[in-house]
Design a protein around this motif. Structure first.
Motif, PDB file in Angstrom:
ATOM      1  N   PRO A  29       0.636  -1.131   0.018  1.00  0.00           N
ATOM      2  CA  PRO A  29      -0.224  -0.232   0.100  1.00  0.00           C
ATOM      3  C   PRO A  29       0.652   0.672   0.063  1.00  0.00           C
ATOM      4  CG  PRO A  29      -0.034  -0.923   1.913  1.00  0.00           C
ATOM      5  CD  PRO A  29       0.269  -2.289   1.229  1.00  0.00           C
ATOM      6  N   ASP A  30       2.280   1.058   0.566  1.00  0.00           N
ATOM      7  CA  ASP A  30       3.021   2.721   0.733  1.00  0.00           C
ATOM      8  C   ASP A  30       3.493   2.806  -0.741  1.00  0.00           C
ATOM      9  OD1 ASP A  30       4.646   4.182   3.106  1.00  0.00           O
ATOM     10  OD2 ASP A  30       5.691   3.188   1.235  1.00  0.00           O
ATOM     11  N   GLY A  31       3.453   1.695  -1.829  1.00  0.00           N
ATOM     12  CA  GLY A  31       4.721   1.724  -2.715  1.00  0.00           C
ATOM     13  C   GLY A  31       5.608   1.158  -3.139  1.00  0.00           C
ATOM     14  N   ASP A 131       6.364  -2.356   5.677  1.00  0.00           N
ATOM     15  CA  ASP A 131       5.408  -1.476   4.745  1.00  0.00           C
ATOM     16  C   ASP A 131       6.449  -0.142   5.339  1.00  0.00           C
ATOM     17  OD1 ASP A 131       4.346   0.048   3.969  1.00  0.00           O
ATOM     18  OD2 ASP A 131       2.148  -0.064   4.826  1.00  0.00           O
ATOM     19  N   LEU A 132       6.112   0.966   4.429  1.00  0.00           N
ATOM     20  CA  LEU A 132       7.080   2.450   5.808  1.00  0.00           C
ATOM     21  C   LEU A 132       6.303   2.875   6.390  1.00  0.00           C
ATOM     22  CD1 LEU A 132       9.478   2.864   3.856  1.00  0.00           C
ATOM     23  CD2 LEU A 132       9.965   3.121   6.278  1.00  0.00           C
ATOM     24  N   GLU A 133       4.930   2.395   5.594  1.00  0.00           N
ATOM     25  CA  GLU A 133       3.422   3.379   6.168  1.00  0.00           C
ATOM     26  C   GLU A 133       3.682   5.086   5.920  1.00  0.00           C
ATOM     27  OE1 GLU A 133       1.496   1.129  10.130  1.00  0.00           O
ATOM     28  OE2 GLU A 133       3.341   2.072  11.005  1.00  0.00           O
ATOM     29  N   GLY A 134       4.337   5.121   5.017  1.00  0.00           N
ATOM     30  CA  GLY A 134       4.230   6.233   4.055  1.00  0.00           C
ATOM     31  C   GLY A 134       4.975   7.325   5.092  1.00  0.00           C
ATOM     32  N   ARG A 135       5.994   7.125   5.583  1.00  0.00           N
ATOM     33  CA  ARG A 135       7.128   7.190   6.524  1.00  0.00           C
ATOM     34  C   ARG A 135       8.020   7.060   5.423  1.00  0.00           C
ATOM     35  NH1 ARG A 135       4.751   4.564  10.531  1.00  0.00           N
ATOM     36  NH2 ARG A 135       6.055   3.158  10.194  1.00  0.00           N
ATOM     37  N   ALA A 136       9.621   7.826   5.706  1.00  0.00           N
ATOM     38  CA  ALA A 136      10.586   7.792   5.415  1.00  0.00           C
ATOM     39  C   ALA A 136      11.291   6.536   5.921  1.00  0.00           C
ATOM     40  CB  ALA A 136      11.900   8.826   5.450  1.00  0.00           C
ATOM     41  N   PRO A 137      11.940   6.441   5.993  1.00  0.00           N
ATOM     42  CA  PRO A 137      12.712   4.718   6.256  1.00  0.00           C
ATOM     43  C   PRO A 137      13.871   5.897   7.124  1.00  0.00           C
ATOM     44  CG  PRO A 137      14.236   4.715   3.748  1.00  0.00           C
ATOM     45  CD  PRO A 137      12.473   5.524   3.750  1.00  0.00           C
TER      46      PRO A 137
END
Length: 304
Positions: A29-31, A131-137
């Motif tokens: 989902p995060d891409g 999954d990073l859930e939209g955050r930067a690693p």
């Protein structure tokens, strides 16, 4: 064997296509997908006279989940590569599979595929996706001068457990269990990321060695304050009984898979984390502003 490992095992919603085809399909989902792989080799990472197959399976999953967590991600899927001799008993295979599936289920992920091959010894290799859930690693290279360093999880327990087993004992149970089946605080990785962690790593090789990775990648010096390093009373008791140094275990013992992260200020450190070091100008890692001079090497290195 594949049917035996995968039959009637549940998969989470994120598994769009599980075992049975040439490859699995997992939702992203995060891409972006966090990916890591870790390998456990019989005689190097585990001994079946020290650990049961189920414990080995759990240990393999723990190592991978800790790496995903150290990036600030949540795990989404596992792939398993199992190599073993043809003489391996079904009880060993069943135990490995049970440990892997149980640990995966507790983390909310499925084993979506993998491979099986023959080999002279047992080798368990797991690839984990996250999954990073939209955050930067949260990378190793983000630490800045002035940051504080905090740890979440136990330090030195696996090293203590291995020393206990080497001497032919099976207790204290807590230390032996920490070596057989480490319990990394992988849910704390995303917590640290949300709190603004600038860099993070798990202690697979030991606190000093893994802080060294952050120091090298970030081009800073990390000064560990020994009086702040969490050394449990139980660890001190075992070290005293065996004539060992508990602080040395905490600083250099690997395979605890605790999380260590840098934060811009102490107020940003999440609850349950323990501040133990500072980020300063310079290079490398020091203890109390001096080069580490205690017992033992600073962490594990293969081929050394």
């Amino acid at each position: 064997m594949i049917d035996r490992i995968t039959a009637d095992r549940p998969q989470p919603d994120g598994t769009l296509l599980g075992p049975g085809d040439d490859a699995a399909v997992v939702a992203a989902p995060d891409g972006r997908v966090v990916a890591t792989v870790d390998t456990l080799v019989q005689g190097v990472h585990f001994r079946l006279d020290w650990s049961g197959p189920e414990q080995v399976g759990r240990k393999a999953v723990a190592a991978n989940l800790a790496d995903v967590a150290a990036m600030g991600a949540i795990p989404t899927a596992l792939l398993l590569s199992l190599a073993c001799p043809a003489s391996t008993s079904t009880e060993v295979v069943d135990g490995l599979a049970a440990g892997i599936w149980d640990a995966a289920s507790e983390a909310g992920v499925g084993v979506v595929g993998g491979d099986t091959v023959s080999a002279d010894q047992i080798v368990v290799s797991i690839t984990a996706l996250g999954d990073l859930e939209g955050r930067a690693p949260v990378r190793r290279s983000g630490a800045k001068v002035g940051d504080v360093v905090a740890v979440r999880g136990v330090l030195g327990w696996s090293a203590a457990g291995m020393e206990v087993l080497r001497r032919g004992f099976r207790s204290p149970v807590a230390m032996v269990a920490a070596h057989r089946t480490p319990r990394p605080p992988f849910t704390e990785g995303p917590v640290a990321a949300r709190a603004g962690a600038t860099a993070m790593v798990d202690t697979s090789d030991g606190l000093l060695a893994d802080l060294g990775h952050i120091a090298a990648a970030s081009r800073v010096r990390i000064d560990v304050r020994s009086e702040l390093v969490p050394v449990a009373d139980k660890l001190r008791d075992v070290a005293s009984a065996l004539g060992k140094d508990a602080l040395a275990w905490a600083l250099t013992g690997g395979e605890d898979h605790a999380l260590v992260a840098c934060f811009r200020e102490e107020d940003a450190v999440p609850d349950g984390w323990t501040v133990c070091a500072d980020v300063r100008l310079g290079t490398g890692v020091s203890v109390d502003a001096d080069r580490w001079g205690g017992a033992g090497d600073p962490g594990w290195r293969h081929w050394r």
